[in-house]
Design a protein around this motif. Structure first.
Motif, PDB file in Angstrom:
ATOM      1  N   GLY A  14       0.705  -1.240  -0.028  1.00 39.90           N
ATOM      2  CA  GLY A  14      -0.055  -0.011  -0.078  1.00 39.90           C
ATOM      3  C   GLY A  14       0.932   1.467  -0.025  1.00 39.90           C
ATOM      4  O   GLY A  14       0.430   2.178  -0.661  1.00 39.90           O
ATOM      5  N   GLN A  15       1.989   1.264   0.743  1.00 41.36           N
ATOM      6  CA  GLN A  15       2.658   2.484   0.754  1.00 41.36           C
ATOM      7  C   GLN A  15       3.485   2.731  -0.489  1.00 41.36           C
ATOM      8  O   GLN A  15       3.805   3.596  -1.082  1.00 41.36           O
ATOM      9  N   GLN A  16       3.924   1.564  -1.054  1.00 44.92           N
ATOM     10  CA  GLN A  16       4.638   1.697  -2.363  1.00 44.92           C
ATOM     11  C   GLN A  16       3.415   2.287  -3.559  1.00 44.92           C
ATOM     12  O   GLN A  16       3.965   3.035  -4.285  1.00 44.92           O
ATOM     13  N   MET A  17       2.175   1.567  -3.345  1.00 50.42           N
ATOM     14  CA  MET A  17       1.273   2.008  -4.446  1.00 50.42           C
ATOM     15  C   MET A  17       0.908   3.643  -4.180  1.00 50.42           C
ATOM     16  O   MET A  17       0.688   4.542  -4.982  1.00 50.42           O
ATOM     17  N   ALA A  18       1.082   4.228  -2.868  1.00 56.00           N
ATOM     18  CA  ALA A  18       0.700   5.529  -2.553  1.00 56.00           C
ATOM     19  C   ALA A  18       1.929   6.247  -3.043  1.00 56.00           C
ATOM     20  O   ALA A  18       1.612   7.274  -3.616  1.00 56.00           O
ATOM     21  N   THR A  19       3.204   5.991  -2.838  1.00 56.61           N
ATOM     22  CA  THR A  19       4.422   6.484  -3.307  1.00 56.61           C
ATOM     23  C   THR A  19       4.139   6.777  -4.863  1.00 56.61           C
ATOM     24  O   THR A  19       4.694   7.868  -5.324  1.00 56.61           O
ATOM     25  N   GLU A  20       3.822   5.734  -5.669  1.00 57.42           N
ATOM     26  CA  GLU A  20       3.967   5.810  -6.916  1.00 57.42           C
ATOM     27  C   GLU A  20       2.855   6.710  -7.306  1.00 57.42           C
ATOM     28  O   GLU A  20       2.971   7.537  -8.322  1.00 57.42           O
ATOM     29  N   LEU A  21       1.503   6.641  -7.070  1.00 58.54           N
ATOM     30  CA  LEU A  21       0.588   7.535  -7.189  1.00 58.54           C
ATOM     31  C   LEU A  21       0.855   9.196  -6.859  1.00 58.54           C
ATOM     32  O   LEU A  21       0.546   9.863  -7.601  1.00 58.54           O
ATOM     33  N   LEU A  22       1.482   9.374  -5.602  1.00 55.18           N
ATOM     34  CA  LEU A  22       2.181  10.561  -5.315  1.00 55.18           C
ATOM     35  C   LEU A  22       3.102  11.275  -6.385  1.00 55.18           C
ATOM     36  O   LEU A  22       2.922  12.383  -6.864  1.00 55.18           O
ATOM     37  N   ALA A  23       3.870  10.352  -6.660  1.00 56.00           N
ATOM     38  CA  ALA A  23       4.767  10.945  -7.772  1.00 56.00           C
ATOM     39  C   ALA A  23       4.379  11.136  -9.297  1.00 56.00           C
ATOM     40  O   ALA A  23       4.384  12.024  -9.855  1.00 56.00           O
ATOM     41  N   ALA A  24       3.262  10.315  -9.551  1.00 53.07           N
ATOM     42  CA  ALA A  24       2.586  10.607 -10.846  1.00 53.07           C
ATOM     43  C   ALA A  24       1.756  11.754 -10.839  1.00 53.07           C
ATOM     44  O   ALA A  24       1.478  12.504 -11.697  1.00 53.07           O
ATOM     45  N   ALA A  25       1.212  12.240  -9.657  1.00 47.37           N
ATOM     46  CA  ALA A  25       0.507  13.316  -9.407  1.00 47.37           C
ATOM     47  C   ALA A  25       1.355  14.663  -9.139  1.00 47.37           C
ATOM     48  O   ALA A  25       0.891  15.729  -9.186  1.00 47.37           O
ATOM     49  N   GLY A  26       2.788  14.351  -9.381  1.00 49.57           N
ATOM     50  CA  GLY A  26       3.603  15.584  -9.276  1.00 49.57           C
ATOM     51  C   GLY A  26       4.323  15.717  -7.868  1.00 49.57           C
ATOM     52  O   GLY A  26       4.970  16.764  -7.862  1.00 49.57           O
ATOM     53  N   ALA A  27       4.183  14.954  -6.898  1.00 41.29           N
ATOM     54  CA  ALA A  27       4.821  14.932  -5.628  1.00 41.29           C
ATOM     55  C   ALA A  27       6.363  15.177  -6.133  1.00 41.29           C
ATOM     56  O   ALA A  27       6.992  14.191  -7.079  1.00 41.29           O
ATOM     57  N   ASN A  28       7.287  15.908  -5.457  1.00 42.92           N
ATOM     58  CA  ASN A  28       8.738  16.048  -5.875  1.00 42.92           C
ATOM     59  C   ASN A  28       9.674  16.150  -4.725  1.00 42.92           C
ATOM     60  O   ASN A  28      10.667  16.546  -5.081  1.00 42.92           O
ATOM     61  N   PHE A  29       9.296  15.762  -3.608  1.00 43.57           N
ATOM     62  CA  PHE A  29      10.087  15.260  -2.508  1.00 43.57           C
ATOM     63  C   PHE A  29       9.733  14.238  -1.608  1.00 43.57           C
ATOM     64  O   PHE A  29       8.709  13.927  -1.381  1.00 43.57           O
ATOM     65  N   PHE A  30      10.728  13.130  -1.638  1.00 40.98           N
ATOM     66  CA  PHE A  30      10.617  11.990  -0.775  1.00 40.98           C
ATOM     67  C   PHE A  30      11.700  11.760   0.006  1.00 40.98           C
ATOM     68  O   PHE A  30      12.922  12.262  -0.402  1.00 40.98           O
ATOM     69  N   MET A  31      11.502  11.147   1.123  1.00 42.80           N
ATOM     70  CA  MET A  31      12.586  10.894   2.146  1.00 42.80           C
ATOM     71  C   MET A  31      13.594   9.888   1.261  1.00 42.80           C
ATOM     72  O   MET A  31      13.660   9.021   0.627  1.00 42.80           O
ATOM     73  N   ASP A  32      14.739   9.783   2.083  1.00 42.65           N
ATOM     74  CA  ASP A  32      15.781   8.731   1.604  1.00 42.65           C
ATOM     75  C   ASP A  32      16.177   8.211   3.033  1.00 42.65           C
ATOM     76  O   ASP A  32      17.183   8.290   3.587  1.00 42.65           O
ATOM     77  N   VAL A  33      15.610   7.136   3.453  1.00 39.34           N
ATOM     78  CA  VAL A  33      15.635   6.278   4.693  1.00 39.34           C
ATOM     79  C   VAL A  33      16.335   5.111   4.204  1.00 39.34           C
ATOM     80  O   VAL A  33      15.756   4.276   3.435  1.00 39.34           O
ATOM     81  N   TYR A  34      17.348   4.665   4.855  1.00 39.64           N
ATOM     82  CA  TYR A  34      18.134   3.629   4.373  1.00 39.64           C
ATOM     83  C   TYR A  34      17.397   2.092   4.277  1.00 39.64           C
ATOM     84  O   TYR A  34      16.709   1.840   5.355  1.00 39.64           O
ATOM     85  N   LEU A  35      17.263   1.653   3.212  1.00 35.99           N
ATOM     86  CA  LEU A  35      16.400   0.310   2.873  1.00 35.99           C
ATOM     87  C   LEU A  35      14.939   0.590   3.300  1.00 35.99           C
ATOM     88  O   LEU A  35      14.219  -0.087   3.410  1.00 35.99           O
ATOM     89  N   GLY A  36      14.452   2.182   3.258  1.00 34.10           N
ATOM     90  CA  GLY A  36      13.055   2.267   3.594  1.00 34.10           C
ATOM     91  C   GLY A  36      12.625   2.060   5.102  1.00 34.10           C
ATOM     92  O   GLY A  36      11.420   2.205   5.498  1.00 34.10           O
ATOM     93  N   ASN A  37      13.403   1.817   5.805  1.00 38.31           N
ATOM     94  CA  ASN A  37      13.060   1.335   7.320  1.00 38.31           C
ATOM     95  C   ASN A  37      13.819   2.195   8.265  1.00 38.31           C
ATOM     96  O   ASN A  37      14.959   1.955   8.472  1.00 38.31           O
ATOM     97  N   ASP A  38      13.207   3.104   8.981  1.00 35.80           N
ATOM     98  CA  ASP A  38      14.070   3.605  10.348  1.00 35.80           C
ATOM     99  C   ASP A  38      13.667   2.845  11.478  1.00 35.80           C
ATOM    100  O   ASP A  38      12.428   2.771  12.168  1.00 35.80           O
ATOM    101  N   ARG A  39      14.587   1.978  11.844  1.00 42.63           N
ATOM    102  CA  ARG A  39      14.619   1.070  12.927  1.00 42.63           C
ATOM    103  C   ARG A  39      14.233   2.005  14.275  1.00 42.63           C
ATOM    104  O   ARG A  39      13.787   1.449  15.058  1.00 42.63           O
ATOM    105  N   MET A  40      14.935   3.156  14.454  1.00 38.84           N
ATOM    106  CA  MET A  40      14.735   3.524  15.698  1.00 38.84           C
ATOM    107  C   MET A  40      13.354   4.057  15.939  1.00 38.84           C
ATOM    108  O   MET A  40      12.759   4.113  17.160  1.00 38.84           O
ATOM    109  N   LEU A  41      12.699   4.934  14.878  1.00 42.43           N
ATOM    110  CA  LEU A  41      11.359   5.502  15.097  1.00 42.43           C
ATOM    111  C   LEU A  41      10.389   4.441  14.628  1.00 42.43           C
ATOM    112  O   LEU A  41       8.986   4.545  14.796  1.00 42.43           O
ATOM    113  N   ALA A  42      10.607   3.126  14.024  1.00 44.88           N
ATOM    114  CA  ALA A  42       9.792   2.068  13.985  1.00 44.88           C
ATOM    115  C   ALA A  42       8.811   2.484  12.767  1.00 44.88           C
ATOM    116  O   ALA A  42       7.667   2.588  12.797  1.00 44.88           O
ATOM    117  N   TYR A  43       9.256   3.146  11.640  1.00 47.33           N
ATOM    118  CA  TYR A  43       8.423   3.449  10.548  1.00 47.33           C
ATOM    119  C   TYR A  43       9.070   3.377   9.251  1.00 47.33           C
ATOM    120  O   TYR A  43      10.135   3.043   9.164  1.00 47.33           O
TER     121      TYR A  43
END
Length: 129
Positions: A14-43
Motif C-alpha cells: 500500500g505504501q508503494q502504491m501511494a508513493t507511485e501515485l504521489l509521484a505521478a500526481a507531481g509530488a517532488n520530495f521523498f525521504m531517503d531512509v536506508y532500505l526504507g526502514n527507520d528502525r529507531m522510530l519504527a516507521y
C-alpha cells in the motif's frame, strides 16, 4: 512523505502504491531512509532506491545542485544520448571515507546496515532480507 508506522493498518504494498501515485500526481520530495526502514522510530518510508526508481519511471532528474554534486562523485553519469543513469559509485558509501579502516569503522557503527549491493533499482534480495 508516504510513510507509515508499525501500528498502522498499512502494508508495504500500500505504501508503494501511494508513493507511485504521489509521484505521478507531481509530488517532488521523498525521504531517503536506508532500505526504507527507520528502525529507531519504527516507521517505513521511501529509500534512495525508491527515489531513483521513481525518477527513472517518470523521466525526472534530481535537483540541479544535488545532480551536479552527484555527477562529480560518480553517483550519476550521462549516457551518449544525454540521459541520466546510475554511475559507477552508485551505492558505494566507502567513497566518502578517508581510508579502508574508516569505512570499516563506519560499518561497525551502523550494525543495521546489512550491505549496499543492488539488484536493479532495489537493494539485493540478500541485503533486503
Amino acid at each position: 512523505a508516504p510513510c507509515f508506522t508499525l501500528h498502522s493498518q498499512v502494508t508495504a504494498e500500500g505504501q508503494q502504491m501511494a508513493t507511485e501515485l504521489l509521484a505521478a500526481a507531481g509530488a517532488n520530495f521523498f525521504m531517503d531512509v536506508y532500505l526504507g526502514n527507520d528502525r529507531m522510530l519504527a516507521y517505513f518510508d521511501t529509500s534512495g532506491h525508491d527515489d531513483q526508481t521513481l525518477r527513472e519511471i517518470h523521466e525526472l532528474e534530481p535537483a540541479p545542485e544535488y545532480l551536479s554534486w552527484a555527477m562529480d562523485k560518480g553517483i550519476f553519469v550521462r549516457d551518449e544520448d544525454g540521459g541520466l543513469e546510475r554511475g559507477p559509485n552508485w551505492g558505494k558509501p566507502e567513497q566518502f571515507c578517508a581510508s579502508e579502516s574508516d569505512y570499516q569503522r563506519l560499518l561497525e557503527s551502523v550494525p543495521a546496515a546489512y550491505g549496499f549491493d543492488n539488484a536493479g533499482p532495489r537493494p539485493s534480495n540478500q541485503v533486503a532480507r
